[in-house]
Scaffold this motif. Structure first.
Motif, PDB file in Angstrom:
ATOM      1  N   ALA A 189      -0.537   2.244 -10.472  1.00  0.00           N
ATOM      2  CA  ALA A 189       0.859   1.894 -10.729  1.00  0.00           C
ATOM      3  C   ALA A 189       1.672   1.901  -9.431  1.00  0.00           C
ATOM      4  N   ALA A 190       1.420   2.890  -8.554  1.00  0.00           N
ATOM      5  CA  ALA A 190       2.147   2.941  -7.287  1.00  0.00           C
ATOM      6  C   ALA A 190       1.811   1.742  -6.399  1.00  0.00           C
ATOM      7  N   ALA A 191       0.518   1.340  -6.360  1.00  0.00           N
ATOM      8  CA  ALA A 191       0.122   0.181  -5.554  1.00  0.00           C
ATOM      9  C   ALA A 191       0.776  -1.103  -6.067  1.00  0.00           C
ATOM     10  N   PHE A 247       3.386  -3.623  -4.004  1.00  0.00           N
ATOM     11  CA  PHE A 247       3.081  -5.048  -3.884  1.00  0.00           C
ATOM     12  C   PHE A 247       4.207  -5.904  -4.450  1.00  0.00           C
ATOM     13  N   ALA A 248       4.758  -5.511  -5.593  1.00  0.00           N
ATOM     14  CA  ALA A 248       5.831  -6.295  -6.218  1.00  0.00           C
ATOM     15  C   ALA A 248       7.081  -6.305  -5.352  1.00  0.00           C
ATOM     16  N   ARG A 282       8.167  -9.972  -6.494  1.00  0.00           N
ATOM     17  CA  ARG A 282       7.595 -10.416  -7.765  1.00  0.00           C
ATOM     18  C   ARG A 282       8.080  -9.509  -8.901  1.00  0.00           C
ATOM     19  N   TRP A 283       7.883 -10.016 -10.110  1.00  0.00           N
ATOM     20  CA  TRP A 283       8.131  -9.258 -11.353  1.00  0.00           C
ATOM     21  C   TRP A 283       9.563  -8.716 -11.375  1.00  0.00           C
TER      22      TRP A 283
END
Length: 468
Positions: free
Chosen positions: A355-357, A361-362, A367-368
């Motif tokens: 979840a942390a990665a 990234f987002a 993103r998202w």
């Protein structure tokens, strides 16, 4: 007939009124044979005498006479008190005690009575319960305790060993034989038997005023049930050392006593048996239905650590299978976790890392949930040219003010000269304006940059200084 009926009613009313006028205390008492008792009777006016009837004997009590078995007690006849102090209660005095208080003038005598119970110890308690010697888990159990012929009725209390039993206790029932003042009390208790009831003693305890200590009757319960595990999942034995002796201890609960079967690959051992450096020991009773199953390995090998060992515990009512694993690691401190608990912790930790990665990234790629940030940046960059120019001039003015504040100030001595020559100095001042670029809505906003400004001094002053 009518007159006699009316007379009877009037007499009953008169007696009721009289009993209300006489204050008697206590209205009921329980005493053992040989105890003392004081009964007070009082009216709100002086009385002529004090007469008390105890059992079948009537006593005329005189305040100054304290030698009799029943003597006067109170503040005196003038105070309207007629008290009787009974020094030693007798068995035959069980029943009513009455007092009569005649007034100093008139012929109406008022009287009242109280109830004396001379305590008599009851008979031996009796426990009535199902006849079978043993029971099974889940069986319904009903027992009845009877304490006969007491005066007054005894008090019944139920116990499991030394713990008072509250659940499943029914209301007591008190009965007496016709023509007898002795009473019998009986009480039931019911419960559904569990493994925790095995080996416990059900106790009916009777207490009574005539007893120096309670009387008890008891029965020990035997509750049978199949073997039960103390923890779910495989069992891990920690702290073993390669090449050293290893003891595998597994604790179970069962009634009656269980037997064990150990399985190591193709080898099946039932205690007591020893083969190929492996010994299966007899189960050891720990009390309370708990048993210790032990397998001894003469030398712990890598193969022993790599494989699982089976244990089956059986008795007449069923069986329970266990998987035993060996570990050369020390037992983890704190709460003991089974394999399922350890796997759950590892999975939870991996999920947190993933979840942390994903969150990093987002944010890095917009993103998202971070997709709206870029639109908000474009919206901020798309401000009008007027607002951009105004902002630039404001920043330039602030920078100029900071530079002026840093320059040395002229003294008060030359302030007037500076004021007179202000118009001349303005002619030689060189102004510089920062070109912020053309910021139109059609072009992309320029990258952030640091703005610089340089202050140009008066050219005339510089010329004069050159001539000098």
């Amino acid at each position: 007939m009518a007159l006699s009926a009316i007379f009877g009613v009037l007499l009953a009313v008169t007696l009721a009124v009289e009993s209300q006028l006489v204050d008697i205390s206590p209205r009921e008492a329980v005493r053992r044979v040989g105890d003392d008792l004081t009964v007070f009777c009082k009216v709100p006016y002086p009385i002529d005498s004090c007469r008390v009837t105890v059992g079948t004997t009537s006593y005329r009590l005189i305040p100054n006479n304290q030698e009799e078995e029943v003597t006067y007690s109170g503040q005196g006849l003038e105070a309207g008190e007629c008290g009787a102090h009974i020094k030693h209660v007798r068995e035959e005095w069980n029943g009513n005690i009455s007092c009569t208080l005649p007034p100093q003038t008139g012929s109406i005598e008022l009287s009242a009575s109280m109830r004396l119970l001379v305590a008599k110890a009851p008979g031996v308690p009796q426990l009535v319960s199902p006849p079978q010697p043993t029971f099974r888990e889940g069986d319904g159990f009903v027992a009845q305790c009877i304490v006969p012929d007491g005066r007054p009725a005894a008090k019944i209390t139920w116990y499991f060993d030394e713990v008072q039993l509250m659940a499943g206790v029914h209301q007591p029932v008190v009965t007496s034989r016709p023509g007898s003042d002795l009473t019998t009390i009986l009480q039931n208790v019911s419960r559904t038997l569990t493994p925790d009831d095995n080996g416990k003693k059900l106790v009916c305890r009777a207490e009574h005023e005539a007893l120096d200590s309670p009387r008890e009757v008891a029965r020990q319960l035997v509750v049978n049930y199949p073997p039960k595990r103390l923890e779910a999942g495989p069992i891990t034995i920690f702290g073993l050392k390669l090449g050293a002796e290893g003891r595998l201890n597994v604790t179970v609960r069962a009634s009656p006593a269980p037997r064990a079967q150990w399985t190591l690959g193709e080898l099946v051992l039932e205690p007591p048996r020893t083969t190929d450096g492996v010994s299966a020991l007899e189960p050891v009773a720990l009390g309370g239905g708990y048993y210790n199953m032990t397998l001894v390995l003469e030398r712990v090998s890598k193969d022993d650590v790599a494989r699982s060992i089976g244990l089956r515990v059986l008795n007449e009512l069923g069986q329970e299978d266990f998987v035993v694993r060996l570990s050369t690691m020390d037992e983890p401190p704190g709460v003991e976790l089974g394999v399922g608990g350890v796997v759950g912790i590892v999975v939870a930790a991996l999920l947190l890392v993933v979840a942390a990665a994903l969150l990093v990234f987002a944010r890095a790629t917009d993103r998202w949930c971070f997709a709206g940030n870029r639109g908000r940046d474009h919206k901020s960059s798309g401000e009008s040219d007027t607002e951009s120019a105004a902002g630039a001039r404001g920043r330039l003015a602030a920078l100029t003010a900071r530079v002026r504040a840093a320059l040395p100030k002229k003294t008060e001595k030359h302030s007037e000269e500076v004021h007179d020559e202000a118009s001349e100095e303005k002619k030689g001042v060189v102004y510089a304006e920062l070109a912020l670029g053309d910021q139109t809505g059609d072009r992309a906003p320029p990258p952030p940059a640091t703005e610089y400004a340089e202050i140009v001094y008066n050219t005339q002053e510089q010329a004069k200084e050159g001539e000098k």
